[in-house]
Scaffold this motif. Structure first.
Motif, PDB file in Angstrom:
ATOM      1  N   ALA A  33     -52.089  73.247  38.456  1.00 18.63           N
ATOM      2  CA  ALA A  33     -52.487  71.839  38.571  1.00 18.63           C
ATOM      3  C   ALA A  33     -51.755  71.178  39.738  1.00 18.63           C
ATOM      4  CB  ALA A  33     -52.183  71.113  37.265  1.00 18.63           C
ATOM      5  N   ARG A  34     -50.482  71.526  39.905  1.00 20.51           N
ATOM      6  CA  ARG A  34     -49.703  70.941  40.995  1.00 20.51           C
ATOM      7  C   ARG A  34     -50.166  71.460  42.356  1.00 20.51           C
ATOM      8  NH1 ARG A  34     -44.674  68.426  41.275  1.00 20.51           N
ATOM      9  NH2 ARG A  34     -43.580  68.685  43.260  1.00 20.51           N
ATOM     10  N   LEU A  35     -50.496  72.752  42.418  1.00 19.36           N
ATOM     11  CA  LEU A  35     -50.878  73.370  43.690  1.00 19.36           C
ATOM     12  C   LEU A  35     -52.317  73.077  44.093  1.00 19.36           C
ATOM     13  CD1 LEU A  35     -49.224  76.883  43.255  1.00 19.36           C
ATOM     14  CD2 LEU A  35     -48.540  75.142  44.907  1.00 19.36           C
ATOM     15  N   PHE A  36     -53.216  73.133  43.117  1.00 23.89           N
ATOM     16  CA  PHE A  36     -54.646  73.101  43.433  1.00 23.89           C
ATOM     17  C   PHE A  36     -55.389  71.919  42.834  1.00 23.89           C
ATOM     18  CE2 PHE A  36     -53.305  77.616  42.951  1.00 23.89           C
ATOM     19  CZ  PHE A  36     -53.274  77.937  44.296  1.00 23.89           C
ATOM     20  N   GLY A  37     -54.690  71.078  42.072  1.00 24.71           N
ATOM     21  CA  GLY A  37     -55.349  69.954  41.418  1.00 24.71           C
ATOM     22  C   GLY A  37     -55.967  70.379  40.106  1.00 24.71           C
TER      23      GLY A  37
END
Length: 631
Positions: A626-630
């Protein structure tokens, strides 16, 4: 310790925007809170964030040579820089600083890539050589310090200490790599030979990358490897004395600093040995720290206190709740890639405690890999003796059949998990060991993944890297091969990644004397029975330390940092485990089967199986993706 970043155009010297380089370094400010700078020239830009350890007032980076032809940005410590400096001065080099950074510039001018063979330290650095039109990237032998790089659509090669440094460049495409997810599910970390972001690479430990203008970007070149194929000669007593001397030298080298220095002290063999040798070499009380847990069965403060009193250290301790999962998001931000070694929570807390009084802390990391301290080495050696008694076809037929039908007993100690042992015996040694170091079995991974994900993997199997490493190892026997494979994968991918990210997250420099390359090379030559004897790992090291440490410290059962993730997912995190089956990040990727996730969460909560580690992996994966790719 520091954070570095840079941009280089191999094909042609395009202009480099210093704002982009600064953005890549600024997101790594935790690695170097004491200042930073950027240098650019046609086709190249280097950035640096500094944590001042040596020559605090001098040695600014990026640093340039007197004639302006060489520029370096560097993360790490060269422990033998004083003797290298003297050697270079004898060759005519003139120094204007008193730190170790300038040694890299003069060393490159004198020796080129052969400079690396002379360095004793932990490092990742980049040197731009304007005269040669090249960028030279290098990483230390063990992989203590990280270095990520990628090729961008505009032809640039970008590099940074941490993945977040690359992600700060707007042209890096954020696409998840399914093979890295398979690897992560297998081992609990993303190995150093891959990345969760497609197109990103990590310079392997003991490798360099020489990028020359006008030429394609080559594959990295290996400049060092640990060799288990030779055996030391001499009496046990002589080898013991040599071991003590090498350990003493490694610790003493790492005590040089212009800032407060201390040590982590768990009360285990490794950290206690380091503290003992520090106390011997220091005219002042050694600063030590430990954390304890509010669960008696995993609290080692009593052992640490014994060592602290024995060596009159300036000791501090803190109790941490076993339910310290509030750190999840902090760890996700620190590691970038998903990292599911739950001991990272405790490691972060002890780094946090150390940073209150020191800037540099010595640790005992590396002794288990170097001296065969893990229990899995004992099991591997025993299983290999059984394998040698029976033909492979018979083993596969008999043990494979028994293993498939034997009930799974996750709750039992390793020695009583007959299913695990039977399946391992059905395979050859490399396959069996690759399975033993894993977290989530191939069968469970296959159940978790959808048909789409399995097709995208294209036959990729996480364990194959271990199998290749063991079969190609410069080694004589099974113990050698297992240790060699851990040096290639487990040590840099898990242990050293954990130490680097948790210490750097709080701007603390961690040093690992038991990974001094001369000590490691010596340990690799020790006969098997001096590493592992009668089921006792690190045998010679423990014998050597009897002159310093009490036997109830040396020979007590290994504990390590224990984090009760299994209990969490039956209690306070049970709802979070159940929610994984509805995760927009995991299920929305199309790679995870919601019914399989729902089943393992329910079975774990009901006590029908122990899937605590796998659920922890999935939680950390979801947060990281979620942090890296949304979402």
């Amino acid at each position: 310790m520091c954070g570095i970043a840079g941009i280089f155009y191999p094909a042609m010297p395009k202009p480099v925007d210093p704002v982009r380089v600064r953005a890549m370094t600024d997101v790594q400010a935790h690695r170097g809170p004491d200042g930073g700078d950027v240098w650019t020239a046609p086709g190249v830009g280097l950035g640096h964030r500094r944590l001042s350890i040596i020559d605090i007032a001098g040695s600014p980076q990026p640093m340039r040579s007197a004639d302006g032809s060489l520029t370096v940005t560097y993360n790490g410590e060269i422990y033998n820089f004083v003797e290298l400096r003297a050697e270079l001065q004898a060759r005519g080099a003139r120094f204007v600083t008193s730190g170790d950074t300038e040694v890299l510039l003069h060393g490159w001018a004198a020796w080129g890539p052969a400079l690396l063979d002379r360095l004793n330290g932990m490092f990742a650095f980049a040197i731009h050589d304007a005269a040669r039109g090249c960028l030279f990237l290098a990483r230390d032998r063990m992989g203590v310090k990280p270095l990520h790089y990628a090729e961008l659509p505009d032809g640039a090669v970008v590099f940074a200490s941490e993945l977040k440094g690359l992600l700060a460049h707007p042209l890096l495409r954020r696409t998840p790599q399914i093979t890295a997810i398979e690897d992560y599910l297998a081992f609990g970390y993303v190995p150093d030979d891959t990345s969760i972001v497609a197109g990103v690479k990590k310079l392997p430990a003991g490798h360099f990358l020489l990028i020359e203008r006008g030429k394609p970007v080559p594959a990295p070149s290996r400049w060092w490897d640990v060799d288990f194929s030779r055996r030391a000669t001499g009496s046990r007593r002589a080898l013991e004395e040599e071991l003590v001397e090498r350990m003493r030298a490694a610790v003493t080298l790492r005590m040089v600093a212009d800032v407060p220095l201390g040590a982590f002290l768990s009360g285990g063999v490794d950290s206690s040995a380091v503290v003992a040798l520090m106390a011997e070499a220091s005219p002042r009380a050694v600063k030590t720290c430990t954390i304890g847990f509010d669960v008696a069965g995993v609290d080692e403060r009593g052992y640490a206190d014994v060592i602290a009193k024995r060596f009159a250290t300036e000791h501090r301790e803190r109790i941490v709740s076993a339910d310290d999962y509030a750190l999840i998001d902090t760890l996700v931000a620190a590691f970038d890639e998903p990292f599911a070694d739950a001991s990272a929570l405790a490691t972060y807390r002890v780094c946090e405690l150390a940073r209150e009084t020191v800037t540099v802390a010595l640790s005992g990391d590396g002794a288990d890999e170097a001296f065969a301290g893990y229990r899995r080495y004992k099991f591997q050696a025993a299983e290999e003796r059984v394998r040698a008694l029976l033909p492979a076809s018979l083993r596969s037929r008999v043990f494979g059949t028994l293993g498939r039908h034997y009930p799974k007993a996750d709750w039992a100690p390793r020695g009583f998990r007959a299913k695990t042992t039977l399946l391992a015996l059905a395979e050859d040694g490399a396959e069996g060991y690759a399975r033993s170091v894993g977290v989530t079995t191939p069968a469970l991974r296959a159940a978790l993944l959808t048909d789409t994900a399995r097709k995208a993997l294209g036959g990729h199997r996480a364990e194959d890297r271990y199998v290749r490493a063991m079969r190609d190892a410069p080694a004589r026997d099974a113990l050698d091969r297992a240790q060699y494979a851990d040096f290639q994968h487990w040590l840099p991918g898990d242990i050293l990644t954990k130490a680097d990210r948790t210490s750097m997250a709080v701007s603390l420099e961690a040093r690992e004397p038991l990974l001094d390359y001369k000590l490691v090379e010596f340990a690799a030559t020790l006969p098997d029975d001096l590493r592992l004897r009668h089921g006792q790992g690190k045998w010679l090291m423990k014998k050597a330390m009897e002159r310093y440490l009490p036997k109830d410290i040396l020979y007590r059962p290994k504990m390590g940092f224990v984090t009760p993730v299994g209990a969490w997912f039956r209690g306070s995190l049970a709802d979070e485990a159940a929610a994984l089956a509805r995760s927009r990040t995991l299920i929305g990727s199309g790679w995870f089967d919601p019914r399989a996730i729902e089943t393992i969460a329910a079975d774990h909560r009901a006590g029908r199986a122990d899937h605590g580690r796998t659920l922890w992996q999935l939680v950390m994966l979801e947060r990281s993706m979620a942090r890296l790719f949304g979402a």
